[in-house]
Write a protein that holds these residues in place. Sequence first.
Motif, mmCIF file in Angstrom:
data_model
loop_
_atom_site.group_PDB
_atom_site.id
_atom_site.type_symbol
_atom_site.label_atom_id
_atom_site.label_comp_id
_atom_site.label_asym_id
_atom_site.label_seq_id
_atom_site.Cartn_x
_atom_site.Cartn_y
_atom_site.Cartn_z
ATOM 1 N N ALA A 31 0.835 -1.207 0.000
ATOM 2 C CA ALA A 31 0.000 0.000 0.000
ATOM 3 C C ALA A 31 0.867 1.254 0.000
ATOM 4 O O ALA A 31 0.574 2.228 -0.698
ATOM 5 N N LYS A 32 1.945 1.222 0.778
ATOM 6 C CA LYS A 32 2.838 2.378 0.844
ATOM 7 C C LYS A 32 3.531 2.619 -0.501
ATOM 8 O O LYS A 32 3.617 3.761 -0.966
ATOM 9 N N ILE A 33 3.991 1.566 -1.137
ATOM 10 C CA ILE A 33 4.656 1.699 -2.433
ATOM 11 C C ILE A 33 3.687 2.235 -3.483
ATOM 12 O O ILE A 33 4.022 3.159 -4.242
ATOM 13 N N LEU A 34 2.474 1.685 -3.517
ATOM 14 C CA LEU A 34 1.484 2.153 -4.482
ATOM 15 C C LEU A 34 1.120 3.614 -4.242
ATOM 16 O O LEU A 34 0.906 4.378 -5.189
ATOM 17 N N PHE A 35 1.041 4.014 -2.981
ATOM 18 C CA PHE A 35 0.707 5.398 -2.667
ATOM 19 C C PHE A 35 1.795 6.341 -3.157
ATOM 20 O O PHE A 35 1.500 7.398 -3.730
ATOM 21 N N PHE A 36 3.055 5.985 -2.957
ATOM 22 C CA PHE A 36 4.136 6.854 -3.415
ATOM 23 C C PHE A 36 4.223 6.896 -4.940
ATOM 24 O O PHE A 36 4.531 7.944 -5.518
ATOM 25 N N ILE A 37 3.935 5.781 -5.602
ATOM 26 C CA ILE A 37 3.881 5.792 -7.067
ATOM 27 C C ILE A 37 2.768 6.718 -7.527
ATOM 28 O O ILE A 37 2.933 7.494 -8.478
ATOM 29 N N PHE A 38 1.608 6.648 -6.849
ATOM 30 C CA PHE A 38 0.503 7.541 -7.171
ATOM 31 C C PHE A 38 0.913 9.005 -7.007
ATOM 32 O O PHE A 38 0.616 9.839 -7.859
ATOM 33 N N LEU A 39 1.594 9.322 -5.907
ATOM 34 C CA LEU A 39 2.016 10.705 -5.679
ATOM 35 C C LEU A 39 2.963 11.195 -6.773
ATOM 36 O O LEU A 39 2.825 12.317 -7.258
ATOM 37 N N VAL A 40 3.922 10.366 -7.157
ATOM 38 C CA VAL A 40 4.879 10.751 -8.194
ATOM 39 C C VAL A 40 4.160 10.985 -9.520
ATOM 40 O O VAL A 40 4.388 11.996 -10.194
ATOM 41 N N LEU A 41 3.270 10.069 -9.888
ATOM 42 C CA LEU A 41 2.544 10.233 -11.141
ATOM 43 C C LEU A 41 1.615 11.439 -11.103
ATOM 44 O O LEU A 41 1.453 12.143 -12.103
ATOM 45 N N PHE A 42 1.018 11.708 -9.948
ATOM 46 C CA PHE A 42 0.133 12.860 -9.808
ATOM 47 C C PHE A 42 0.909 14.163 -9.972
ATOM 48 O O PHE A 42 0.485 15.069 -10.704
#
Length: 56
Positions: A31-42
């Motif tokens: 969940a943490k990895i996916l959240f940080f990927i989401f933040l970078v892409l956002f």
Amino acid sequence: MLGWSVTFFVIAIIAGVFGFTGIAAATAEIAKILFFIFLVLFVLSLIFGGLRKPRV
């Protein structure tokens, strides 16, 4: 992406409540990895999305 992150976080909480600490730790990490990927892409979409020329 954010939806998957929240889903894995909820699974981690439920697994932690039932005592499955290994599964809880693994799903929390996912969940943490996916959240940080989401933040970078956002952030990238905010930066580069505003640079495009509008269509006429």
